[in-house]
Motif scaffolding. Structure first.
Motif, PDB file in Angstrom:
ATOM      1  N   TYR A 289       2.117 -16.393   6.158  1.00 43.74           N
ATOM      2  CA  TYR A 289       3.252 -15.899   5.370  1.00 43.74           C
ATOM      3  C   TYR A 289       4.374 -16.920   5.281  1.00 43.74           C
TER       4      TYR A 289
ATOM      5  N   LEU B 260      -2.764  -6.669  12.717  1.00 49.29           N
ATOM      6  CA  LEU B 260      -1.777  -6.022  11.859  1.00 49.29           C
ATOM      7  C   LEU B 260      -2.036  -4.535  11.688  1.00 49.29           C
TER       8      LEU B 260
ATOM      9  N   HIS C 280      10.343  -7.863   9.404  1.00 50.21           N
ATOM     10  CA  HIS C 280      10.146  -6.830   8.390  1.00 50.21           C
ATOM     11  C   HIS C 280       9.613  -7.441   7.096  1.00 50.21           C
TER      12      HIS C 280
ATOM     13  N   PHE D 194       5.905  -8.033   7.347  1.00 45.80           N
ATOM     14  CA  PHE D 194       5.123  -6.804   7.226  1.00 45.80           C
ATOM     15  C   PHE D 194       5.078  -6.319   5.773  1.00 45.80           C
ATOM     16  N   LEU D 195       6.199  -6.413   5.064  1.00 43.05           N
ATOM     17  CA  LEU D 195       6.213  -5.997   3.662  1.00 43.05           C
ATOM     18  C   LEU D 195       5.256  -6.848   2.834  1.00 43.05           C
TER      19      LEU D 195
ATOM     20  N   GLN E  68       1.759  -5.687   3.491  1.00 47.80           N
ATOM     21  CA  GLN E  68       1.486  -4.446   2.770  1.00 47.80           C
ATOM     22  C   GLN E  68       1.242  -4.727   1.286  1.00 47.80           C
ATOM     23  N   LYS E  69       2.019  -5.628   0.718  1.00 51.05           N
ATOM     24  CA  LYS E  69       1.865  -5.970  -0.690  1.00 51.05           C
ATOM     25  C   LYS E  69       0.527  -6.647  -0.949  1.00 51.05           C
TER      26      LYS E  69
ATOM     27  N   GLU F 291       0.643   0.764   5.621  1.00 51.95           N
ATOM     28  CA  GLU F 291       2.063   1.056   5.728  1.00 51.95           C
ATOM     29  C   GLU F 291       2.768  -0.007   6.562  1.00 51.95           C
ATOM     30  N   ASP F 292       4.028  -0.179   6.279  1.00 49.67           N
ATOM     31  CA  ASP F 292       4.869  -1.095   7.038  1.00 49.67           C
ATOM     32  C   ASP F 292       5.285  -0.407   8.342  1.00 49.67           C
TER      33      ASP F 292
ATOM     34  N   CYS G 257       7.516  -1.052  10.295  1.00 50.78           N
ATOM     35  CA  CYS G 257       8.966  -1.073  10.521  1.00 50.78           C
ATOM     36  C   CYS G 257       9.644   0.183   9.975  1.00 50.78           C
ATOM     37  N   THR G 258       8.900   0.962   9.188  1.00 48.16           N
ATOM     38  CA  THR G 258       9.457   2.181   8.612  1.00 48.16           C
ATOM     39  C   THR G 258       9.894   3.156   9.707  1.00 48.16           C
TER      40      THR G 258
END
Length: 374
Positions: A66, A94, A133, A136-137, A140-141, A147-148, A150-151
């Motif tokens: 990333y 993950l 965060h 993680f987003l 997810q994308k 799901e993230d 961090c939610t």
């Protein structure tokens, strides 16, 4: 998609993912296998399908991928990697990381440990969380996780800006610091205090950046790094390239510095240490600690001189936009969040306006009485 019973009594659910690759998973009952296929069919129909194999990459492995995709300045990349290195779930895949594990990580950042007698500052925790965060987003994308995690995670609340949240030395203290500093370092301290430059921006000033006739300084670059080995010359922070208007006395101080200390290298850097190396976070910080100790300013950092400059602009009546541009903040909201408590509030302005009205009214009455008496 199909469900078949194996010789060992297990039920194998087979399907093809959106890329056409065949996938299979085994279950104890036929119903469980059918429910699984129904979930995969629905996920592919709604484009929420996640590759079960891709999510097995650990967080640390994913963050390396990333971060390489990001267009980050060197300092940002260092901060992001610090955030990734301090997580407590780096070796976990993950797709197995839970919100409770992220919450536990946040708790460890708040707790004392190692060289942190009081835990990390709230602002630092928020910064590190934002980097994690973001990773993680992105996962997810890219369909690595559903799901993230961090939610729903709770972060420590940032304190409201107050007078005590910004350390501001006195003018007398700053003056003593400039006079006490070694000749080669005094101009550096002065640029932080009377031009509001960040440490890296002051370290990156070249003679050509100073317009002695127009009394301006162009902030075009900054020095990043904690030592000589990792030092880097980079553009200013986003939105921070600017022209600073210098007071005449500061222009004279810089001119004396050039005359007595000189400049360094073909680029004509204004500041370097006694060995000729450009100042970095460690060397400038070390020299400042020696200087402040000599004038009883141990409670203040070099960055607090920037706060000193901002407070002077505000006390002189400068508006938010003027202060924002002088400091090189990318948004006025940053200026307000940091210094809003230094501006007069509505009550102060109302009180001051009413006082002015009273003084004007009584002054007129006094003049009238004096005129009638004569």
């Amino acid at each position: 998609m199909s469900v078949q019973r194996r010789d060992n009594g297990k039920w194998r659910a087979r399907y093809r993912d959106p890329s056409g690759r065949e996938r299979a998973r085994h279950f104890d009952t036929k119903r469980a296998a059918q429910d699984f296929l129904a979930e995969q069919r629905q996920a592919m129909r709604t484009r929420t399908y996640v590759d079960p194999v891709a999510g097995k990459i650990t967080f640390s492995e994913w963050f390396a991928v990333y971060s390489e995709r990001q267009v980050w300045a060197a300092g940002t990349r260092i901060s992001a990697q610090q955030a990734a290195d301090c997580v407590t779930f780096g070796d976990i895949p993950l797709n197995r990381i839970q919100p409770t594990q992220v919450q536990h990580w946040i708790k460890t950042l708040q707790a004392p440990g190692g060289s942190r007698p009081r835990g990390l500052a709230v602002s630092t925790i928020h910064t590190r969380y934002n980097y994690v965060h973001g990773a993680f987003l992105a996962a997810q994308k890219d369909k690595l996780i559903h799901e993230d995690p961090c939610t729903g995670v709770t972060l420590p609340r940032k304190p409201r800006a107050s007078v005590s949240s910004v350390s501001i030395p006195t003018p007398e203290g700053v003056g003593r610091a400039v006079r006490e500093a070694p000749e080669w370092f005094a101009g550096f301290v002065a640029l932080c205090a009377f031009a509001g430059l960040r440490l890296g921006e002051a370290a990156g000033v070249q003679l050509g950046d100073v317009d002695f006739l127009r009394r301006t300084l162009h902030v075009r670059r900054q020095v990043q790094g904690t030592n000589v080995a990792n030092l880097a010359i980079v553009p200013p922070k986003f939105g921070s390239e600017r022209t600073v208007h210098l007071p005449p006395d500061l222009v004279d101080l810089i001119a004396r510095h050039v005359q007595t200390v000189g400049v360094h290298g073909p680029e004509q850097w204004l500041f370097a240490d006694v060995w000729g190396n450009l100042l970095n976070r460690s060397s400038a910080g070390h020299q400042w600690r020696r200087t402040r100790a000599a004038v009883a300013l141990e409670a203040f950092t070099l960055h607090d001189l920037r706060h000193f400059y901002a407070s002077g602009l505000i006390a002189a009546g400068c508006d938010v936009v003027t202060v924002q541009r002088a400091l090189g903040h990318s948004q006025a909201s940053i200026t307000l969040n940091t210094y809003s408590h230094l501006w007069l509030d509505a009550a102060d302005r109302t009180r001051s306006a009413a006082q002015h009205l009273m003084q004007s009214a009584f002054a007129q009455n006094a003049d009238s009485v004096r005129t009638e008496a004569t």
